[in-house]
Write an enzyme that holds these catalytic residues in place. Structure first.
Site, PDB file in Angstrom:
ATOM      1  N   TYR A 197     -10.704   4.988   1.027  1.00 15.59           N
ATOM      2  CA  TYR A 197      -9.925   3.790   0.708  1.00 15.59           C
ATOM      3  C   TYR A 197     -10.765   2.765  -0.034  1.00 15.59           C
ATOM      4  O   TYR A 197     -10.441   2.344  -1.137  1.00 15.59           O
ATOM      5  CB  TYR A 197      -9.403   3.149   2.003  1.00 15.59           C
ATOM      6  CG  TYR A 197      -8.377   3.959   2.755  1.00 15.59           C
ATOM      7  CD1 TYR A 197      -8.752   5.038   3.543  1.00 15.59           C
ATOM      8  CD2 TYR A 197      -7.026   3.638   2.704  1.00 15.59           C
ATOM      9  CE1 TYR A 197      -7.811   5.767   4.258  1.00 15.59           C
ATOM     10  CE2 TYR A 197      -6.076   4.361   3.414  1.00 15.59           C
ATOM     11  CZ  TYR A 197      -6.478   5.426   4.187  1.00 15.59           C
ATOM     12  OH  TYR A 197      -5.548   6.150   4.883  1.00 15.59           O
ATOM     13  N   GLU A 203      -6.055   7.634  -1.813  1.00 12.24           N
ATOM     14  CA  GLU A 203      -6.202   6.349  -1.121  1.00 12.24           C
ATOM     15  C   GLU A 203      -6.957   5.288  -1.920  1.00 12.24           C
ATOM     16  O   GLU A 203      -6.612   4.113  -1.848  1.00 12.24           O
ATOM     17  CB  GLU A 203      -6.838   6.554   0.259  1.00 12.24           C
ATOM     18  CG  GLU A 203      -6.002   7.411   1.219  1.00 12.24           C
ATOM     19  CD  GLU A 203      -4.632   6.824   1.560  1.00 12.24           C
ATOM     20  OE1 GLU A 203      -4.397   5.626   1.311  1.00 12.24           O
ATOM     21  OE2 GLU A 203      -3.788   7.597   2.071  1.00 12.24           O
ATOM     22  N   HIS A 238       0.831  -1.205   0.000  1.00  7.70           N
ATOM     23  CA  HIS A 238       0.000   0.000   0.000  1.00  7.70           C
ATOM     24  C   HIS A 238       0.868   1.259   0.000  1.00  7.70           C
ATOM     25  O   HIS A 238       0.704   2.143  -0.846  1.00  7.70           O
ATOM     26  CB  HIS A 238      -0.922  -0.020   1.228  1.00  7.70           C
ATOM     27  CG  HIS A 238      -1.773   1.195   1.376  1.00  7.70           C
ATOM     28  ND1 HIS A 238      -3.085   1.251   0.944  1.00  7.70           N
ATOM     29  CD2 HIS A 238      -1.498   2.420   1.880  1.00  7.70           C
ATOM     30  CE1 HIS A 238      -3.565   2.457   1.191  1.00  7.70           C
ATOM     31  NE2 HIS A 238      -2.620   3.189   1.765  1.00  7.70           N
TER      32      HIS A 238
HETATM   33  N1  BES Z   1      -1.315   8.084   4.015  1.00  6.19           N
HETATM   34  C1  BES Z   1      -1.925   7.132   4.864  1.00  6.19           C
HETATM   35  C2  BES Z   1      -1.875   7.513   6.314  1.00  6.19           C
HETATM   36  C3  BES Z   1      -2.583   8.803   6.642  1.00  6.19           C
HETATM   37  C4  BES Z   1      -3.804   9.130   6.086  1.00  6.19           C
HETATM   38  C5  BES Z   1      -2.023   9.694   7.538  1.00  6.19           C
HETATM   39  C6  BES Z   1      -4.429  10.333   6.398  1.00  6.19           C
HETATM   40  C7  BES Z   1      -2.645  10.884   7.856  1.00  6.19           C
HETATM   41  C8  BES Z   1      -3.853  11.208   7.272  1.00  6.19           C
HETATM   42  C9  BES Z   1      -1.298   5.754   4.684  1.00  6.19           C
HETATM   43  O1  BES Z   1      -0.966   5.460   3.368  1.00  6.19           O
HETATM   44  C10 BES Z   1      -2.335   4.741   5.063  1.00  6.19           C
HETATM   45  O2  BES Z   1      -3.336   4.701   4.425  1.00  6.19           O
HETATM   46  N2  BES Z   1      -2.072   3.930   6.086  1.00  6.19           N
HETATM   47  C11 BES Z   1      -2.978   2.904   6.541  1.00  6.19           C
HETATM   48  C12 BES Z   1      -2.544   1.551   6.075  1.00  6.19           C
HETATM   49  C13 BES Z   1      -3.149   1.080   4.814  1.00  6.19           C
HETATM   50  C14 BES Z   1      -2.715  -0.356   4.540  1.00  6.19           C
HETATM   51  C15 BES Z   1      -4.633   1.195   4.745  1.00  6.19           C
HETATM   52  C16 BES Z   1      -2.922   2.866   8.045  1.00  6.19           C
HETATM   53  O3  BES Z   1      -2.065   3.555   8.606  1.00  6.19           O
HETATM   54  O4  BES Z   1      -3.695   2.156   8.656  1.00  6.19           O
HETATM   55 ZN    ZN Z   2      -2.641   5.167   2.124  1.00  5.27          ZN
END
Ligand code: BES
Ligand code: ZN
Length: 611
Positions: free
Chosen positions: A388, A323, A300
């Site tokens: 997402y 996302e 991801h």
């Molecule tokens: N970019 C995001 C994390 C994020 C989103 C930080 C919005 C601050 C604001 C990262 O790519 C993400 O989506 N992380 C997910 C994991 C993913 C496998 C769905 C998480 O941290 O759970």
């Molecule tokens: Zn992400």
């Protein structure tokens, strides 16, 4: 309405204004940053200068920056020949969400501005860890800039549509390594001074810094792992397929544009699963399961090297463009490496998370639309699973309508065409119509974009997802409901991955009595699992049933793990029990110092226990 079949109109779509940045409206834009910072663990501050080279200094009488909780000590205006003179500046009234605008007057010769500043010990992006909060014996610092926290550790034009290159000098205590979202050192510098360069332009939310007792281990020519010494062997084992992931991603959607791809494994307080800081993804140690079962998270973050870091959501209202594409891309990478049946499990888990989220935020809430309306709110509140999984479901719908070859060609061209640019929802729809939908009569009607982008919940044309491997899970759940003893399920479960287990645990009857949980625990050692996803799926059932044998494991988890996605459902489950509020507050009081501000921001509200 019949969709037009002509080529796109030549009228460019105007990018909408970013409601989360004072600087977004500034006609004067930055182009390059020279950052010079000293990291002081005793006072918990960063102090130094941010020198911003301006792209178009003649475009206005002032330059505007975003700041929050920063002390701005002085500003100098620099001329082409490097002459510096004090510049007039003002710091605007504080807004609880956006912080304060920093306005600097520009002289006719000004080409750059050097801002002398220091951060507050409470800066929201920064988490300062004591040695006891790490895997080793040294303190640790890391940043989390997305969505609008970069401005709490450097004055910047903190809008995802504004990109800049950067170089940095960072001074840290001797024996600690500093890393950034840039070209990184692989070895300690005895004097604790590190230099960085990011040659590709990035938005401010991708600025990142970490400092700690860190070591590097290469995995391939262009990939490797940074982690604390105690964590490094486990991490190199877990992520052995990293190069294969990068290669698969390139085969799908074009060249990797950032040269190296390394991972930094953080201490467990990291509030997210992963953060796609360019060249150096930050990951939670909770994906170190020992069996490589949780690496889709790395796929991801890697996928964000295209969707997000190359083509960037114009504002946080367009978050689904980051996302949704990334989740779709992530699962294509996993399918490429581990097969369709593996990826199908991820799709089914994702789809149930989506239904769960829709239920939670309510079908009537505009927060279930892909295109969000976050003006006036903290973006952190509105950035949910919708972007997402509904985003991914839209791409699956497109896939079902045009087929993979056409969709893949479209996505690849989209990334190539808009590399290093921002993309907002209206512009994307315009491009999608021109490149795909308008080329086949009736296609737009079948897709029904309005229902996806500005409509509630999951539109009815989303293709169903199913998993053959989850068939065995469904069967086990039926057996359990019909009174089978946990031991009887054993033969069916021997080959299960953590995904089957998570699906199984989510499918448990909501009111399973303690005795049955004890049986399951005895048969499958769930409370003792080393897999954080399994624990996070198991504990809610134990909390609901008041199954006390799991309490030590639960409390241990809550005290050490700072990943908000795990914490929120567990504290909620506690709150839903009779003596839950007091218990949750007691655990929280102890655990809170281990959490990042991103997590405490959410949990303080949930537990109504501002401390
Ligand atoms: N970019 C995001 C994390 C994020 C989103 C930080 C919005 C601050 C604001 C990262 O790519 C993400 O989506 N992380 C997910 C994991 C993913 C496998 C769905 C998480 O941290 O759970
Ligand atoms: Zn992400």
């Amino acid at each position: 309405m019949q969709p037009p079949t002509s080529s796109p109109s030549p009228v460019p779509v105007m990018s909408p204004l970013d409601p989360h940045s004072f600087a977004g409206a500034s006609p004067v834009r930055v182009r390059h940053l020279v950052l010079d910072l000293s990291v002081d663990f005793d006072s918990r501050t960063l102090a130094g200068t941010a020198t911003w080279h301006l792209a178009n200094p003649g475009a206005g009488a002032e330059a505007v920056f975003d700041t929050r909780d920063l002390s701005i000590e002085a500003v100098e205006a620099l001329t082409e020949t490097g002459q510096a003179a004090p510049a007039g500046f003002s710091v605007g009234a504080p807004d609880a969400i956006l912080g304060q605008a920093l306005r600097v007057a520009l002289g006719p010769q000004t080409v750059a501005l050097r801002i002398h500043y220091r951060t507050a010990p409470t800066a929201a992006a920064l988490q300062w860890l004591k040695p006891a909060q790490t895997a080793g014996t040294q303190p640790f610092l890391f940043t989390q800039s997305q969505a609008i926290l970069a401005r709490t550790w450097l004055p910047c034009q903190d809008s995802p549509g504004i990109r800049f290159t950067y170089e940095a000098t960072v001074r840290v205590p001797a024996h600690l390594l500093a890393l950034m979202s840039a070209e990184n050192p692989q070895q300690l510098d005895p004097g604790g001074e590190y230099r960085f360069r990011m040659a590709q332009p990035i938005p401010a939310y991708l600025m990142a810094l970490a400092v700690g007792d860190l070591r590097f281990a290469p995995l391939s020519e262009r990939t490797g792992i940074y982690a604390e010494p105690a964590t490094l062997p486990k991490a190199t084992h877990e992520f052995a397929d990293l190069e294969k992931m990068v290669t698969a991603a390139e085969q799908l959607y074009g060249p990797y544009r950032w040269e190296r791809y390394d991972l930094l494994v953080l201490p467990p307080s990291f509030p997210f699963g992963g953060m796609e800081n360019p060249r150096l993804t930050f990951v939670t140690p909770t994906i170190l399961a020992g069996d490589r079962s949780l690496t889709s998270l790395v796929a991801h973050e890697l996928a964000h090297s295209w969707s997000g870091n190359l083509v960037t959501n114009g504002t946080w209202n367009d978050f689904w463009l980051n996302e949704g594409f990334t989740v779709y891309f992530e699962r294509r990478i996993m399918e490429h490496l581990y097969g369709r049946e593996y990826a199908d499990m991820l799709q089914v888990l994702g789809r149930s998370a989506l239904h769960h989220t829709i239920e939670e935020i309510g079908i009537a809430s505009p927060d279930t639309h892909l295109h969000l309306a976050l003006a006036g709110r903290d973006p952190d509140e509105g950035l949910t699973e919708i972007a997402y999984e509904k985003g991914c479901a839209l791409l699956l719908t497109l896939e079902s309508l045009v087929g993979r070859p056409r969709l893949d060609a479209f996505i690849k061209e989209y990334f190539a065409r808009f590399s290093f640019q921002a993309m907002d929802t209206a512009s994307f729809l315009h491009y999608l119509r021109a490149e795909l939908l308008n080329r086949e009569p009736g296609l737009e009607a079948k897709l029904n974009l309005a229902a996806w982008v500005e409509g509630p919940g999951l539109p009815s044309n989303a293709p169903a997802v199913s998993s053959r491997r989850f068939g065995a899970v469904a069967h086990a759940l039926v057996q359990l409901r019909q009174g089978a003893a946990a031991q009887e399920l054993r033969p069916a479960t021997t080959e299960w991955s953590s995904h089957e287990w998570v699906h199984f645990l989510h499918g448990l009857p909501p009111t399973l009595p303690q005795e049955q949980l004890a049986e399951l625990d005895a048969a499958f050692l769930l409370s003792a699992s080393g897999n954080a996803e399994i624990l996070a799926a198991w504990f809610p059932a134990t909390i609901r049933a008041g199954y006390a044998a799991a309490t030590p494991a639960l409390e241990n988890f809550l005290r050490h793990v700072g990943r908000r996605k795990f914490l929120v459902p567990l504290y909620r489950a506690l709150l839903a029990t009779p003596d839950g509020l007091a218990r949750a507050r007691a655990i929280y009081a102890e655990a809170r110092p281990n959490y990042h501000s991103v997590a405490t921001g959410t949990l303080d509200t949930l537990l109504n226990a501002r401390t």
